[in-house]
Scaffold this active site. Sequence first.
Site, PDB file in Angstrom:
ATOM      1  N   TRP A 256       0.869  -1.175   0.000  1.00 47.85           N
ATOM      2  CA  TRP A 256       0.000   0.000   0.000  1.00 47.85           C
ATOM      3  C   TRP A 256       0.912   1.232   0.000  1.00 47.85           C
ATOM      4  O   TRP A 256       1.785   1.345   0.877  1.00 47.85           O
ATOM      5  CB  TRP A 256      -0.854  -0.069   1.264  1.00 47.85           C
ATOM      6  CG  TRP A 256      -1.796   1.052   1.490  1.00 47.85           C
ATOM      7  CD1 TRP A 256      -2.687   1.565   0.596  1.00 47.85           C
ATOM      8  CD2 TRP A 256      -1.970   1.786   2.713  1.00 47.85           C
ATOM      9  NE1 TRP A 256      -3.404   2.572   1.188  1.00 47.85           N
ATOM     10  CE2 TRP A 256      -2.989   2.726   2.486  1.00 47.85           C
ATOM     11  CE3 TRP A 256      -1.374   1.726   3.972  1.00 47.85           C
ATOM     12  CZ2 TRP A 256      -3.422   3.607   3.463  1.00 47.85           C
ATOM     13  CZ3 TRP A 256      -1.809   2.594   4.944  1.00 47.85           C
ATOM     14  CH2 TRP A 256      -2.823   3.523   4.695  1.00 47.85           C
TER      15      TRP A 256
ATOM     16  N   LYS B  95     -13.160  -0.807   6.017  1.00 51.80           N
ATOM     17  CA  LYS B  95     -13.642  -1.656   4.920  1.00 51.80           C
ATOM     18  C   LYS B  95     -14.686  -2.641   5.430  1.00 51.80           C
ATOM     19  O   LYS B  95     -15.741  -2.785   4.844  1.00 51.80           O
ATOM     20  CB  LYS B  95     -12.509  -2.452   4.262  1.00 51.80           C
ATOM     21  CG  LYS B  95     -11.139  -1.828   4.332  1.00 51.80           C
ATOM     22  CD  LYS B  95     -11.004  -0.635   3.424  1.00 51.80           C
ATOM     23  CE  LYS B  95      -9.797   0.163   3.903  1.00 51.80           C
ATOM     24  NZ  LYS B  95      -9.217   0.998   2.926  1.00 51.80           N
TER      25      LYS B  95
ATOM     26  N   ASP C 282      -0.509  -5.272   9.961  1.00 48.40           N
ATOM     27  CA  ASP C 282      -1.533  -4.336   9.490  1.00 48.40           C
ATOM     28  C   ASP C 282      -2.735  -5.142   9.006  1.00 48.40           C
ATOM     29  O   ASP C 282      -2.675  -5.819   7.981  1.00 48.40           O
ATOM     30  CB  ASP C 282      -0.939  -3.492   8.344  1.00 48.40           C
ATOM     31  CG  ASP C 282      -1.929  -2.454   7.838  1.00 48.40           C
ATOM     32  OD1 ASP C 282      -2.992  -2.284   8.452  1.00 48.40           O
ATOM     33  OD2 ASP C 282      -1.622  -1.804   6.818  1.00 48.40           O
TER      34      ASP C 282
END
Length: 392
Positions: free
Chosen positions: A128, A243, A208
């Site tokens: 990311w 999300k 993460d």
Amino acid sequence: MLDRLDQQPPDALLALIKLHDADPRPDKIDLGVGVYRTGQGETPVFGAIKAAERKLVDEQPSKSYLGPEGDMGFVHALMPYIFDGTDPSLGGRIEGMQTPGGTGAVRLALALAKACGVTRILMGVPSWPNHAQIVKDLGLELVTFAHSTADGAADLDALKAALADAREGDAVLLHGCCHNPTGIDYTPGQWDEIATLLADSPALPVLDLAYQGLGHGMDEDAYGVRRVISAVPEALVAYSCDKNFGLYRDRVGALYAMTQDAESLNRVLSNGHALARAAWSMPPDHGAAAVRLILEDETLTAQWQDELDQMRTRIRQVRDRLGAAGKVGSVDLGPLAQQNGMFAVLPLDKDQIAELRSEHGIYMAGSGRINVAGLTMDNIDKFVSAVRAVAS
Ligand code: PLP
């Protein structure tokens, strides 16, 4: 003074949204932006969130300040989902705090790592893009290794080699599930090996977890985090609810610290609070309060899980359809069926990506990353034909 600043490039994905919006073609396809889309191309608010928000409006007694730790009811309600359900605090060795989104959690995790002497972050690439930006902004050194191999599997050997070279003052940043951008996750067997390696490594694990529930399920997607947590003496876990609760703009996340013993936990967290206080004082409350109300209520929890299941099922269906297309020109879509979450990277060059946009109205990031949730059962065939046309 201000005039000394150089112009910064616009965020590439935001620029892509503008181009897509301006395209008059009715059958254009947006695979750029990283949000979930239904089969109708929408990103709706979860029904469970709407219900929790209504409850919040009716029942919230005050909007007075909380503190840098945020809503601890929210922080604790999430823990059985992330960690071992029977003892989520691992005998008092794990505690958390609320953060502004998963970004705030990653930022705080790396700032905390820096505060305790970490100078280098080991990270698989591609990753990311904000990971590298945060590392740079904190003045830490980024040491990269390959995340995946050419045939679409996770490159465990590259991670092993990076860990073999790890030294005191290193942290290793790993995606818990649904790797962004590749969709390529470590298998459970590989996580077992990684956990064993990390147990003997000087590198501090920073995990993460931004897409729990979008891969194979809430428990399945926590496998890596739980394995590492059970093997190592200490770790940091950055979590996003943006999300899996569809809360993107409400900025809902948490940072969890696991320490060697329960005695040091408060001291470590107090450093997290001090860093947060200086950066954002306290996290935004609304979204986290809605998540807490859902997780405190069996009916709302069941509704949320059902909505999350539907998201995951749709992502799987799109992936299966893409995978079944197999080799499309020079691009093998086959592995997409085995990968997880919303993202995949297609081996397309800049010209091919530009041609997909100009000739076929298909918008994707310049890296070749696509959001598979941007596809529907109605436009997958068009997408596959367009990839064949530009990559043959
Ligand atoms: N980590 C990863 C790997 C991500 O892909 C994202 C978002 O795209 C985040 C963290 C942060 O998520 P947010 O700040 O939107 O909660």
